[in-house]
Design a protein around this motif. Sequence first.
Motif, PDB file in Angstrom:
ATOM      1  N   HIS A 100       0.872  -1.193   0.000  1.00 40.39           N
ATOM      2  CA  HIS A 100       0.000   0.000   0.000  1.00 40.39           C
ATOM      3  C   HIS A 100       0.906   1.239   0.000  1.00 40.39           C
ATOM      4  O   HIS A 100       0.901   2.022   0.966  1.00 40.39           O
ATOM      5  CB  HIS A 100      -0.964   0.003   1.193  1.00 40.39           C
ATOM      6  CG  HIS A 100      -0.317  -0.380   2.493  1.00 40.39           C
ATOM      7  ND1 HIS A 100      -1.003  -0.824   3.585  1.00 40.39           N
ATOM      8  CD2 HIS A 100       0.995  -0.368   2.872  1.00 40.39           C
ATOM      9  CE1 HIS A 100      -0.155  -1.088   4.568  1.00 40.39           C
ATOM     10  NE2 HIS A 100       1.056  -0.806   4.161  1.00 40.39           N
ATOM     11  N   PRO A 101       1.692   1.400  -1.081  1.00 39.37           N
ATOM     12  CA  PRO A 101       2.759   2.410  -1.082  1.00 39.37           C
ATOM     13  C   PRO A 101       2.273   3.853  -0.984  1.00 39.37           C
ATOM     14  O   PRO A 101       1.176   4.183  -1.432  1.00 39.37           O
ATOM     15  CB  PRO A 101       3.462   2.170  -2.421  1.00 39.37           C
ATOM     16  CG  PRO A 101       2.438   1.502  -3.274  1.00 39.37           C
ATOM     17  CD  PRO A 101       1.618   0.667  -2.350  1.00 39.37           C
ATOM     18  N   ARG A 102       3.124   4.662  -0.389  1.00 40.78           N
ATOM     19  CA  ARG A 102       2.931   6.110  -0.343  1.00 40.78           C
ATOM     20  C   ARG A 102       4.225   6.748  -0.846  1.00 40.78           C
ATOM     21  O   ARG A 102       5.299   6.137  -0.759  1.00 40.78           O
ATOM     22  CB  ARG A 102       2.679   6.577   1.085  1.00 40.78           C
ATOM     23  CG  ARG A 102       1.405   6.029   1.700  1.00 40.78           C
ATOM     24  CD  ARG A 102       1.267   6.481   3.152  1.00 40.78           C
ATOM     25  NE  ARG A 102       0.008   6.035   3.731  1.00 40.78           N
ATOM     26  CZ  ARG A 102      -0.344   6.248   4.996  1.00 40.78           C
ATOM     27  NH1 ARG A 102       0.480   6.896   5.812  1.00 40.78           N
ATOM     28  NH2 ARG A 102      -1.501   5.836   5.446  1.00 40.78           N
ATOM     29  N   CYS A 103       4.137   7.986  -1.345  1.00 40.89           N
ATOM     30  CA  CYS A 103       5.349   8.668  -1.821  1.00 40.89           C
ATOM     31  C   CYS A 103       5.521   9.981  -1.069  1.00 40.89           C
ATOM     32  O   CYS A 103       4.541  10.576  -0.594  1.00 40.89           O
ATOM     33  CB  CYS A 103       5.278   8.897  -3.326  1.00 40.89           C
ATOM     34  SG  CYS A 103       3.823   9.781  -3.876  1.00 40.89           S
ATOM     35  N   GLU A 104       6.768  10.413  -0.956  1.00 40.56           N
ATOM     36  CA  GLU A 104       7.069  11.610  -0.156  1.00 40.56           C
ATOM     37  C   GLU A 104       8.353  12.252  -0.667  1.00 40.56           C
ATOM     38  O   GLU A 104       9.266  11.565  -1.128  1.00 40.56           O
ATOM     39  CB  GLU A 104       7.196  11.227   1.328  1.00 40.56           C
ATOM     40  CG  GLU A 104       8.170  10.089   1.589  1.00 40.56           C
ATOM     41  CD  GLU A 104       8.158   9.613   3.045  1.00 40.56           C
ATOM     42  OE1 GLU A 104       7.138   9.762   3.734  1.00 40.56           O
ATOM     43  OE2 GLU A 104       9.197   9.090   3.500  1.00 40.56           O
ATOM     44  N   PRO A 105       8.416  13.590  -0.608  1.00 42.46           N
ATOM     45  CA  PRO A 105       9.604  14.300  -1.103  1.00 42.46           C
ATOM     46  C   PRO A 105      10.718  14.313  -0.057  1.00 42.46           C
ATOM     47  O   PRO A 105      10.465  14.464   1.136  1.00 42.46           O
ATOM     48  CB  PRO A 105       9.075  15.717  -1.344  1.00 42.46           C
ATOM     49  CG  PRO A 105       7.950  15.892  -0.385  1.00 42.46           C
ATOM     50  CD  PRO A 105       7.355  14.525  -0.165  1.00 42.46           C
ATOM     51  N   GLU A 106      11.937  14.161  -0.544  1.00 43.51           N
ATOM     52  CA  GLU A 106      13.103  14.032   0.338  1.00 43.51           C
ATOM     53  C   GLU A 106      14.251  14.911  -0.164  1.00 43.51           C
ATOM     54  O   GLU A 106      14.413  15.085  -1.380  1.00 43.51           O
ATOM     55  CB  GLU A 106      13.622  12.581   0.304  1.00 43.51           C
ATOM     56  CG  GLU A 106      12.615  11.538   0.743  1.00 43.51           C
ATOM     57  CD  GLU A 106      12.771  11.126   2.201  1.00 43.51           C
ATOM     58  OE1 GLU A 106      13.775  11.523   2.835  1.00 43.51           O
ATOM     59  OE2 GLU A 106      11.886  10.392   2.685  1.00 43.51           O
ATOM     60  N   ILE A 107      15.096  15.359   0.743  1.00 44.83           N
ATOM     61  CA  ILE A 107      16.378  15.965   0.376  1.00 44.83           C
ATOM     62  C   ILE A 107      17.441  14.883   0.522  1.00 44.83           C
ATOM     63  O   ILE A 107      17.455  14.145   1.510  1.00 44.83           O
ATOM     64  CB  ILE A 107      16.676  17.219   1.219  1.00 44.83           C
ATOM     65  CG1 ILE A 107      15.706  18.321   0.759  1.00 44.83           C
ATOM     66  CG2 ILE A 107      18.130  17.661   1.081  1.00 44.83           C
ATOM     67  CD1 ILE A 107      15.831  19.629   1.465  1.00 44.83           C
ATOM     68  N   VAL A 108      18.286  14.766  -0.508  1.00 48.05           N
ATOM     69  CA  VAL A 108      19.206  13.629  -0.609  1.00 48.05           C
ATOM     70  C   VAL A 108      20.653  14.113  -0.560  1.00 48.05           C
ATOM     71  O   VAL A 108      21.029  15.032  -1.299  1.00 48.05           O
ATOM     72  CB  VAL A 108      18.969  12.877  -1.943  1.00 48.05           C
ATOM     73  CG1 VAL A 108      19.809  11.608  -1.978  1.00 48.05           C
ATOM     74  CG2 VAL A 108      17.492  12.572  -2.150  1.00 48.05           C
ATOM     75  N   PHE A 109      21.452  13.476   0.283  1.00 43.90           N
ATOM     76  CA  PHE A 109      22.885  13.781   0.381  1.00 43.90           C
ATOM     77  C   PHE A 109      23.681  12.652  -0.263  1.00 43.90           C
ATOM     78  O   PHE A 109      23.372  11.476  -0.039  1.00 43.90           O
ATOM     79  CB  PHE A 109      23.316  13.872   1.857  1.00 43.90           C
ATOM     80  CG  PHE A 109      22.778  15.067   2.585  1.00 43.90           C
ATOM     81  CD1 PHE A 109      21.437  15.154   2.920  1.00 43.90           C
ATOM     82  CD2 PHE A 109      23.621  16.108   2.950  1.00 43.90           C
ATOM     83  CE1 PHE A 109      20.935  16.253   3.600  1.00 43.90           C
ATOM     84  CE2 PHE A 109      23.136  17.215   3.633  1.00 43.90           C
ATOM     85  CZ  PHE A 109      21.782  17.294   3.961  1.00 43.90           C
ATOM     86  N   GLN A 110      24.709  13.022  -1.051  1.00 47.30           N
ATOM     87  CA  GLN A 110      25.671  12.021  -1.518  1.00 47.30           C
ATOM     88  C   GLN A 110      26.985  12.299  -0.806  1.00 47.30           C
ATOM     89  O   GLN A 110      27.545  13.388  -0.931  1.00 47.30           O
ATOM     90  CB  GLN A 110      25.874  12.117  -3.037  1.00 47.30           C
ATOM     91  CG  GLN A 110      24.873  11.292  -3.824  1.00 47.30           C
ATOM     92  CD  GLN A 110      23.848  12.146  -4.519  1.00 47.30           C
ATOM     93  OE1 GLN A 110      23.946  13.370  -4.486  1.00 47.30           O
ATOM     94  NE2 GLN A 110      22.875  11.519  -5.143  1.00 47.30           N
ATOM     95  N   MET A 111      27.477  11.316  -0.088  1.00 46.63           N
ATOM     96  CA  MET A 111      28.612  11.553   0.786  1.00 46.63           C
ATOM     97  C   MET A 111      29.949  11.423   0.047  1.00 46.63           C
ATOM     98  O   MET A 111      30.148  10.505  -0.744  1.00 46.63           O
ATOM     99  CB  MET A 111      28.570  10.572   1.970  1.00 46.63           C
ATOM    100  CG  MET A 111      27.254  10.570   2.737  1.00 46.63           C
ATOM    101  SD  MET A 111      26.658  12.213   3.231  1.00 46.63           S
ATOM    102  CE  MET A 111      27.989  12.736   4.311  1.00 46.63           C
ATOM    103  N   ALA A 112      30.844  12.360   0.347  1.00 44.82           N
ATOM    104  CA  ALA A 112      32.184  12.339  -0.263  1.00 44.82           C
ATOM    105  C   ALA A 112      33.160  11.559   0.598  1.00 44.82           C
ATOM    106  O   ALA A 112      34.050  10.887   0.082  1.00 44.82           O
ATOM    107  CB  ALA A 112      32.691  13.765  -0.453  1.00 44.82           C
ATOM    108  N   THR A 113      33.010  11.690   1.891  1.00 43.55           N
ATOM    109  CA  THR A 113      33.952  11.024   2.810  1.00 43.55           C
ATOM    110  C   THR A 113      33.176  10.335   3.922  1.00 43.55           C
ATOM    111  O   THR A 113      32.002  10.614   4.140  1.00 43.55           O
ATOM    112  CB  THR A 113      34.913  12.053   3.463  1.00 43.55           C
ATOM    113  OG1 THR A 113      34.123  13.007   4.182  1.00 43.55           O
ATOM    114  CG2 THR A 113      35.745  12.790   2.426  1.00 43.55           C
TER     115      THR A 113
END
Length: 259
Positions: A100-113
């Motif tokens: 019963h999926p739901r969707c939601e907006p997210e802020i995404v980090f890509q890690m360097a270290t």
Amino acid sequence: MTLDIDHWVGYLLDAVDRRAEVAAISSQIDGLTVEAAYDVQDALIAARVAAGDRVVGAKLGVTSKAKQLQMGIDEPAYGWLLGSTQRPGGADIALDELIHPRCEPEIVFQMATDLEGPGVTAHDVLDATATVSGGIEIIDSRYERFKFTLPDVIADNTSAARFVVGSDVVGAVDIDLRLVDCVFEIDGAGVASATGAALLGDPAECVALLANHLAARGRRIEAGWIVLAGALTDAFPLVSGTRAAAHYSDLGTVVIRSG
Ligand code: OOG
Ligand code: MG
């Protein structure tokens, strides 16, 4: 109380396989603690990895007031992102694989270290981050009617099901993440909006909490990982033919469809 971790891992994995919602663990046993729930979560992820999946990052849940009110839980929870659950921008999300999926907006980090607690601050997070983008997470609680306690949702890897990372990236220090605006649109109608500060005042602060949480369990955030800081707004049901678009200032637009 000794918790039968393997039993509850099998219980949750079976719910995914059968696409069937199941009763919350806390409705069946007394005294499920947050710590024990993270033990179930770790064992669940280990089972996925043993079966060929891999950890590509981590996530926070319940870091905005909107989500806390929607879920009736008032503290953050932490979970893992598996490689098999990432989908490209614009993807058709297959509903026949979900409950019963739901969707939601997210802020995404890509890690360097790598980033290892304790004592990690939002400033340390920005230093350790390669880029930031917008995203959409698809959550799919394995529990009946999406109802659970904090330990329940932790055991269930914070409802993680699918996630999409937007292709527009910016340097973590090139914008003020607290001021990023997000408008969430479902089938052409704006249904919710928020700014980055909705995430505990600062999305980077959420990632700092994650690093410090992991430290308490002998782990760290690793270079190359993707980290979702938590939904900015309520989550909305994903039903047949839904088109969801998260529009971010500075971070572009991320779209999914459901098929
Ligand atoms: C729990 C997962 C929450 C978020 O971003 O807040 C989450 C749920 O709402 O089912 O991923
Ligand atoms: Mg989320």
